[in-house]
Design a protein around this motif. Structure first.
Motif, short mmCIF file in Angstrom:
data_model
loop_
_atom_site.label_atom_id
_atom_site.label_comp_id
_atom_site.label_asym_id
_atom_site.label_seq_id
_atom_site.Cartn_x
_atom_site.Cartn_y
_atom_site.Cartn_z
N ARG A 22 11.71 55.18 37.84
CA ARG A 22 11.07 54.66 39.05
C ARG A 22 9.71 54.10 38.67
NH1 ARG A 22 9.50 57.51 42.69
NH2 ARG A 22 10.10 56.32 44.53
N THR A 23 9.51 52.79 38.95
CA THR A 23 8.38 52.05 38.39
C THR A 23 7.58 51.33 39.47
OG1 THR A 23 9.71 51.68 36.40
CG2 THR A 23 7.74 50.34 36.65
N PHE A 24 6.27 51.35 39.31
CA PHE A 24 5.37 50.58 40.16
C PHE A 24 4.82 49.42 39.34
CE2 PHE A 24 0.83 49.89 41.49
CZ PHE A 24 1.12 49.16 42.64
N TYR A 25 5.02 48.19 39.84
CA TYR A 25 4.47 47.00 39.17
C TYR A 25 3.26 46.53 39.96
CZ TYR A 25 3.89 42.57 36.85
OH TYR A 25 3.36 41.52 36.13
N GLN A 26 2.10 46.51 39.31
CA GLN A 26 0.86 46.11 39.96
C GLN A 26 0.48 44.69 39.56
OE1 GLN A 26 -2.53 48.91 40.45
NE2 GLN A 26 -3.66 47.48 39.14
N VAL A 27 0.47 43.81 40.54
CA VAL A 27 0.04 42.43 40.31
C VAL A 27 -1.48 42.37 40.27
CG1 VAL A 27 0.05 40.09 41.24
CG2 VAL A 27 2.10 41.51 41.43
N TRP A 28 -2.10 43.09 41.18
CA TRP A 28 -3.56 43.08 41.36
C TRP A 28 -3.99 44.44 41.88
CZ3 TRP A 28 -6.44 39.15 39.64
CH2 TRP A 28 -7.79 39.10 40.02
N GLY A 29 -5.20 44.83 41.55
CA GLY A 29 -5.63 46.18 41.90
C GLY A 29 -6.51 46.32 43.12
N LYS A 30 -7.16 45.25 43.57
CA LYS A 30 -8.06 45.39 44.72
C LYS A 30 -8.12 44.07 45.48
CE LYS A 30 -12.63 47.19 45.92
NZ LYS A 30 -13.92 47.70 45.42
N GLY A 44 0.20 43.25 34.36
CA GLY A 44 -0.14 42.19 33.42
C GLY A 44 -1.63 42.26 33.15
N GLU A 45 -2.00 42.43 31.92
CA GLU A 45 -3.40 42.69 31.58
C GLU A 45 -4.22 41.41 31.53
OE1 GLU A 45 -5.87 45.38 28.35
OE2 GLU A 45 -3.94 44.51 27.78
N ARG A 46 -5.27 41.35 32.36
CA ARG A 46 -6.27 40.28 32.33
C ARG A 46 -7.63 40.91 32.54
NH1 ARG A 46 -4.54 35.14 32.22
NH2 ARG A 46 -2.52 34.57 33.09
N LYS A 47 -8.66 40.29 31.97
CA LYS A 47 -10.01 40.83 32.11
C LYS A 47 -10.48 40.79 33.56
CE LYS A 47 -11.48 39.72 27.40
NZ LYS A 47 -12.43 38.96 26.55
N THR A 48 -9.97 39.82 34.31
CA THR A 48 -10.41 39.67 35.70
C THR A 48 -9.61 40.52 36.66
OG1 THR A 48 -8.95 37.76 35.94
CG2 THR A 48 -11.22 37.31 35.29
N THR A 49 -8.64 41.25 36.16
CA THR A 49 -7.76 42.04 37.02
C THR A 49 -8.20 43.49 37.08
OG1 THR A 49 -5.90 40.63 36.42
CG2 THR A 49 -5.37 42.74 37.41
N GLN A 50 -8.16 44.07 38.28
CA GLN A 50 -8.41 45.50 38.42
C GLN A 50 -7.20 46.22 37.85
OE1 GLN A 50 -11.27 46.51 39.82
NE2 GLN A 50 -10.94 48.70 39.65
N GLY A 51 -7.38 46.87 36.68
CA GLY A 51 -6.24 47.41 35.95
C GLY A 51 -5.74 48.73 36.48
N LEU A 52 -4.91 49.35 35.69
CA LEU A 52 -4.29 50.61 36.09
C LEU A 52 -5.23 51.81 35.96
CD1 LEU A 52 -0.76 50.15 34.46
CD2 LEU A 52 -1.39 49.83 36.86
#
Length: 301
Positions: A181-189, A239-247
Motif C-alpha cells: 500500500r503506497t502513497f505517491y506525493q506529487v507536492w508537499g504543501k 519525485g525529488e526536486r529542490k523546489t518540492t516539499q519532500g517526504l
C-alpha cells in the motif's frame, strides 16, 4: 493496326502504373491520436513544434529530433533538445512565433492555460497530434505512431519494441509480488497526489503497489495530512526536486508505517513526472523501492 493498338495499350498501362506508384509514394498518412481524432498528413512531417517536454522526448525516441523546429520550456532531454528554439511554456504559447516556424505538425498536451491558445492554431489548419499516455504501454505505442507520422517507422518500431520488452520484464519480475500500500506525493504543501486513472498508478500496479488514493475522482487531488495518516501507507514515493516539499514532512509521525520502516523513497522527478521513455526507467526504480519495502516486513507482514 494491331501493333499500334498494343503499343497504345502498353503506354496506357505504363502511364497508369506510374500514376499508381506516384500515388503510393505520396499516400496520405493517417494515425489516431490520444483524443481519438484522425491525424492526416499528405507526407511525413518535416517541421514539428512540440508543445510538451514529454512529447519532445517521444519525438527524439521515434527518430525525429532533428525535425523539431520549436518547443517549450523544460524540454531539456536529450541534450540536443536544449538547442531547439522556445515558443513558450505550459502557461502561454507565443502564437506568432509558432506560425513563423511554419510547422506541418503540432504535438500537443492539453493541460495548463496555454490550452485556450491552441484553438487559434487549430483555425489555421495545422495538423494536431494530441498525446497523453494513460498507461505505461501507451508510451511505446506513442513512439510507434509518431514514427509513422514522420516516416521514421524503422527506428521508432525498434525503440518501441525495446520499451515493450522492458515493461514485460518488469511485469514478469514484480507483477505477482505481495502488494504494498503506497502513497505517491506529487507536492508537499499543499499535499497533492494522483488517483487511479493517472499513469503513476499504472506504474505502481506494475510493481505490485496499491495507490491508497486510487479511488478518488480527481486525477490530481489534494489530500489532508489526516487522510494520509488514516490510510497509514507502508511506503511513500515522491519525485525529488529542490523546489518540492519532500517526504521529510512525514518524519514527525513516527507511528506512520512508512516512517517506522524507513520506506520514504525519493526518485529523480524527471523519471516520474514525464510520460516519455524515461518513465519506464522510473518504473524500474519504483519496483526496486517497493521490493525493498517488502524486505523490511516483520514475519512477512
Amino acid at each position: 493496326m494491331k501493333p499500334y493498338v498494343l503499343s497504345a495499350a502498353v503506354a496506357v498501362c505504363v502511364s497508369l502504373s506510374a500514376s499508381l506508384c506516384a500515388t503510393q509514394a505520396f499516400a496520405a498518412i493517417t494515425v489516431k491520436d490520444d483524443a481519438g481524432n484522425s491525424v492526416v498528413l499528405e507526407k511525413p512531417a518535416q517541421r514539428i513544434v512540440s508543445l510538451a517536454p514529454h512529447a519532445t522526448e517521444l519525438i527524439f525516441a521515434a527518430g525525429g529530433g532533428d525535425r523539431i523546429v520549436g518547443t517549450v520550456g523544460y524540454s531539456d532531454y536529450p541534450a540536443a533538445a536544449l538547442k531547439i528554439p522556445r515558443v513558450g511554456d505550459h502557461r502561454q504559447i507565443d502564437l506568432e512565433r509558432v506560425i513563423a516556424l511554419k510547422p506541418d505538425l503540432l504535438v500537443v498536451w492539453l493541460h495548463g492555460s496555454s490550452e485556450r491558445q491552441l484553438d487559434s492554431l487549430r483555425k489555421l489548419g495545422i495538423p494536431f497530434f494530441y498525446n497523453e499516455p494513460k498507461k505505461l504501454a501507451d508510451i511505446p505505442d506513442s513512439i510507434s505512431r509518431l514514427g509513422k507520422l514522420m516516416g521514421t517507422e524503422r527506428q521508432a518500431e525498434q525503440i518501441a519494441d525495446e520499451e515493450r520488452a522492458r515493461l514485460a520484464q518488469l511485469q514478469k519480475q514484480y507483477g505477482n509480488r505481495p502488494l504494498v500500500r503506497t502513497f505517491y506525493q506529487v507536492w508537499g504543501k499543499p499535499i497533492y497526489t494522483v488517483n487511479g486513472s493517472h499513469i503513476i498508478s499504472d506504474m505502481l500496479h506494475l510493481c505490485g503497489g496499491v495507490n491508497i488514493f486510487g479511488s478518488l475522482g480527481v486525477t490530481a487531488p489534494t489530500v489532508s495530512t489526516e487522510a494520509v495518516l488514516l490510510e497509514n501507507p507502508e511506503a511513500m514515493i515522491t519525485g525529488e526536486r529542490k523546489t518540492t516539499q519532500g517526504l521529510e514532512i512525514w518524519k514527525q509521525y513516527p507511528d506512520l508505517l512508512a516512517v517506522k520502516r524507513d520506506n520514504l523513497f525519493s526518485i529523480d522527478a524527471d523519471l516520474l513526472n514525464r510520460a516519455g521513455p524515461r518513465l519506464i526507467d522510473g518504473a524500474t526504480f519504483v519496483c526496486e523501492k517497493l521490493e525493498l519495502a517488502r524486505s523490511r516486513r516483520v514475519d512477512g507482514r
